[in-house]
Design an enzyme around this catalytic site. Structure first.
Site, PDB file in Angstrom:
ATOM      1  N   HIS A  51       1.995  -3.491   3.308  1.00 26.31           N
ATOM      2  CA  HIS A  51       2.086  -2.176   3.744  1.00 26.31           C
ATOM      3  C   HIS A  51       1.179  -1.165   3.282  1.00 26.31           C
ATOM      4  O   HIS A  51       0.686  -0.690   4.272  1.00 26.31           O
ATOM      5  CB  HIS A  51       3.673  -1.405   2.973  1.00 26.31           C
ATOM      6  CG  HIS A  51       4.052  -0.196   3.378  1.00 26.31           C
ATOM      7  ND1 HIS A  51       4.908  -0.118   4.572  1.00 26.31           N
ATOM      8  CD2 HIS A  51       3.490   0.995   2.860  1.00 26.31           C
ATOM      9  CE1 HIS A  51       5.022   1.169   4.585  1.00 26.31           C
ATOM     10  NE2 HIS A  51       4.384   1.980   3.683  1.00 26.31           N
ATOM     11  N   GLU A  52       0.873  -1.135   2.159  1.00 27.73           N
ATOM     12  CA  GLU A  52      -0.100  -0.191   1.755  1.00 27.73           C
ATOM     13  C   GLU A  52      -1.606  -0.764   2.250  1.00 27.73           C
ATOM     14  O   GLU A  52      -2.545   0.202   2.540  1.00 27.73           O
ATOM     15  CB  GLU A  52      -0.130  -0.183   0.128  1.00 27.73           C
ATOM     16  CG  GLU A  52       0.795   0.387  -0.595  1.00 27.73           C
ATOM     17  CD  GLU A  52       1.533   1.594   0.122  1.00 27.73           C
ATOM     18  OE1 GLU A  52       0.533   2.442   0.519  1.00 27.73           O
ATOM     19  OE2 GLU A  52       2.539   1.645  -0.016  1.00 27.73           O
ATOM     20  N   HIS A  54      -2.232   1.153   5.462  1.00 21.45           N
ATOM     21  CA  HIS A  54      -2.614   2.333   5.381  1.00 21.45           C
ATOM     22  C   HIS A  54      -4.176   2.448   5.133  1.00 21.45           C
ATOM     23  O   HIS A  54      -5.163   3.005   5.759  1.00 21.45           O
ATOM     24  CB  HIS A  54      -1.785   3.268   4.026  1.00 21.45           C
ATOM     25  CG  HIS A  54      -0.479   3.619   4.464  1.00 21.45           C
ATOM     26  ND1 HIS A  54      -0.396   4.515   5.236  1.00 21.45           N
ATOM     27  CD2 HIS A  54       0.525   3.369   3.520  1.00 21.45           C
ATOM     28  CE1 HIS A  54       0.873   4.761   5.375  1.00 21.45           C
ATOM     29  NE2 HIS A  54       1.549   4.176   4.231  1.00 21.45           N
ATOM     30  N   GLU A  60       1.945   6.009   9.127  1.00 22.98           N
ATOM     31  CA  GLU A  60       3.016   4.911   8.726  1.00 22.98           C
ATOM     32  C   GLU A  60       2.956   3.855   9.971  1.00 22.98           C
ATOM     33  O   GLU A  60       3.695   2.634   9.501  1.00 22.98           O
ATOM     34  CB  GLU A  60       4.287   5.617   8.590  1.00 22.98           C
ATOM     35  CG  GLU A  60       4.351   6.478   7.566  1.00 22.98           C
ATOM     36  CD  GLU A  60       4.168   5.851   6.100  1.00 22.98           C
ATOM     37  OE1 GLU A  60       4.354   4.683   5.738  1.00 22.98           O
ATOM     38  OE2 GLU A  60       4.022   6.561   5.284  1.00 22.98           O
TER      39      GLU A  60
END
Length: 501
Positions: free
Chosen positions: A265-266, A269, A295
């Site tokens: 997830h990170e 980004h 996001e």
């Protein structure tokens, strides 16, 4: 033209100061001893004061006016025209806020983070409540200074998703809720044993988890020459320039998905930030255009890629060899189904895709009630637990698994949470377009060929930084504004397959 260069130099100084503050904030969450909190709060208070004064000074305003005059008649799609346009929006926003308020928020939230971390560790909300009381008051002041038409949430949401209002958030939830609720109902009727996720709760050595996760994200395209990963209480991504992007994760040796999917997830980004055109470094156009688009990148890589069947056809043999004692009796299909099990749960960041948006709806409702005084900070834990029971049929056994699980309120980030659901919707809209443009995307993922997808995202989204708004990007890429249909079709197809619906 010199007018643009003069303004760029001035705003480059603002950016440098902001990045310095960002490094101090990153250090606080990763390496700073708890005893340094008071001094760190004083440091960030001073930096925030200087940065804000510089950004709204009469000199900055004069340089901006000169650049606007020089930009008159330019192609609106040019970098210079976009730079001036975004700089004006930033200036108008910042100039509405008193410097003293900006500095106070920096100090209060720095101290609040330490109070939150301590309260979460002790599962004791009372340790954090006084800080939250202060933060809610300060955020109300921000909203009132920025201006709104009667709902403070509009002003706060606009900081993260420019132009979006609370009414738009409600419409978004209204659009996705019927399909999501029907899907959950159909899945629940299949019974709790339709998918077994107990295999994810076996023993998984933390050091091996970390090594595997870093190998995965390197293959996805994360550049460790321009980034790093550390540990933190709550995962996050910090970007100072496209050449310095840092992510964090956290581990549970008896729950593999926590670190694995948190890391992916990170990385979503981080890939966005590492992909912004280098000419925008230290420039107003650097960074992501909105939190919803940001996001969308994290949710795309975490879910549409990372929780996909092709992804695990590629990576599973490596994971199995990393944890032979825990996974020797588990095949790739069983693992794929396990990481996609749908079940009401307490923790947002570990929630399945189908129930995830209910976690966001809960927080959105809590925030609007706190801001408008319909809910007191003192009564917030009880309200949280009541909503968890209403939406999930669960009551958190303690504050750590309830109201203290997220870091965002300690940061003063009220208005942020809806961008997660917005990101879910945008991720599917973008992924659907990428599938059309790239052809055999599933086959590429299964073969471990992630460069085509990353290249598509770099070409269409990442490189542009803040040059285009979220709506402009979607129109340019897909020919449509925000569209919930691809997201709902994705959920129905994926979970219909897994649960035989």
């Amino acid at each position: 033209m010199s007018e643009f260069e003069d303004l760029r130099k001035r705003l480059g100084e603002v950016s440098a100061l902001a990045s310095t503050a960002g490094i101090l904030e990153w250090d606080q969450q990763t390496h700073m001893p708890a005893g340094g909190a008071a001094n760190r709060a004083a440091q960030l208070e001073v930096l925030s004061k200087i940065t804000h004064e510089l950004s709204v000074s009469s000199k900055t305003e004069t340089l901006l006016a000169a650049a606007e005059k020089a930009a008159d008649g330019l192609d609106p799609d040019s970098d210079d025209a976009a730079f001036v346009r975004v700089a004006r929006r930033d200036f108008d926003h910042a100039s509405k806020l008193p410097t003293e308020l900006v500095a106070e928020i920096a100090k209060v939230t720095t101290l609040a983070h330490e109070a939150w971390a301590e309260a979460r560790a002790a599962s004791n909300y009372s340790k954090f409540a006084p800080c939250l009381e202060n933060i809610v008051d300060l955020v109300r002041q921000v909203a009132d200074h920025l201006g709104h038409s009667g709902e403070r949430y509009d002003a706060l949401l606009d900081q993260y998703e420019p132009g979006m209002k609370a009414a738009d958030v409600r419409a978004m939830f209204d659009a996705i809720k019927p399909t999501s609720v029907a899907l959950v109902k159909a899945i629940v009727e299949r019974g709790p044993d339709a998918v077994d996720d107990s295999i994810l709760k076996r023993d998984f050595d933390e050091a091996k988890q970390e090594a595997f996760g870093e190998a995965v994200i390197k293959e996805l395209g994360f550049d460790f020459e321009r980034g790093r990963q550390d540990r933190a209480v709550h995962p996050f991504c910090s970007s100072f320039t496209s050449g310095d992007v840092r992510i964090t994760t956290r581990f549970d040796k008896n729950f593999l998905p926590m670190a694995l999917f948190g890391t992916i997830h990170e990385t979503g980004h981080a890939l966005y930030e590492q992909g912004v055109a280098r000419r925008y470094d230290g420039n107003t156009l650097g960074g992501g255009t909105s939190l919803g688009v940001h996001e969308s990148q994290s949710r795309l890589w975490e879910n549409l890629v990372g929780r996909s069947r092709p992804f695990w056809k590629h990576f599973y043999s490596s994971l199995q060899s990393t944890f032979p004692e825990s996974l020797s009796d588990v095949d790739a299909e069983r693992f794929y189904r396990a990481v996609n099990k749908v079940e009401p749960s307490l923790i947002r960041v570990e929630a399945d895709e189908v129930t995830y948006n209910l976690h966001i709806l809960l927080r959105f409702e809590m925030e609007t009630d706190l801001l408008e005084g319909r809910l007191s900070v003192k009564d917030a834990p009880a309200a949280w637990n009541a909503k968890m029971q209403e939406y999930f049929g669960l009551t958190p056994p303690d504050d750590a698994q309830g109201i203290l699980q997220d870091v965002h309120w300690s940061m003063g980030s009220l208005g942020y949470f809806p961008t997660y659901s917005l990101g879910n919707i945008i991720s599917a809209q973008l992924f659907t377009q990428a599938q059309s443009d790239l052809g055999d995307l599933s086959g590429q993922i299964e073969r471990g060929e992630f460069a085509p997808l990353l290249g598509w995202l770099r070409e269409n989204i990442h490189q542009w930084g803040r040059k285009y708004t979220a709506t402009e990007l979607l129109q340019r890429i897909t020919g449509k504004a925000l569209d919930t249909a691809p997201y709902l079709q994705y959920l129905s197809a994926k979970y219909g397959d897994i649960y035989g619906l």
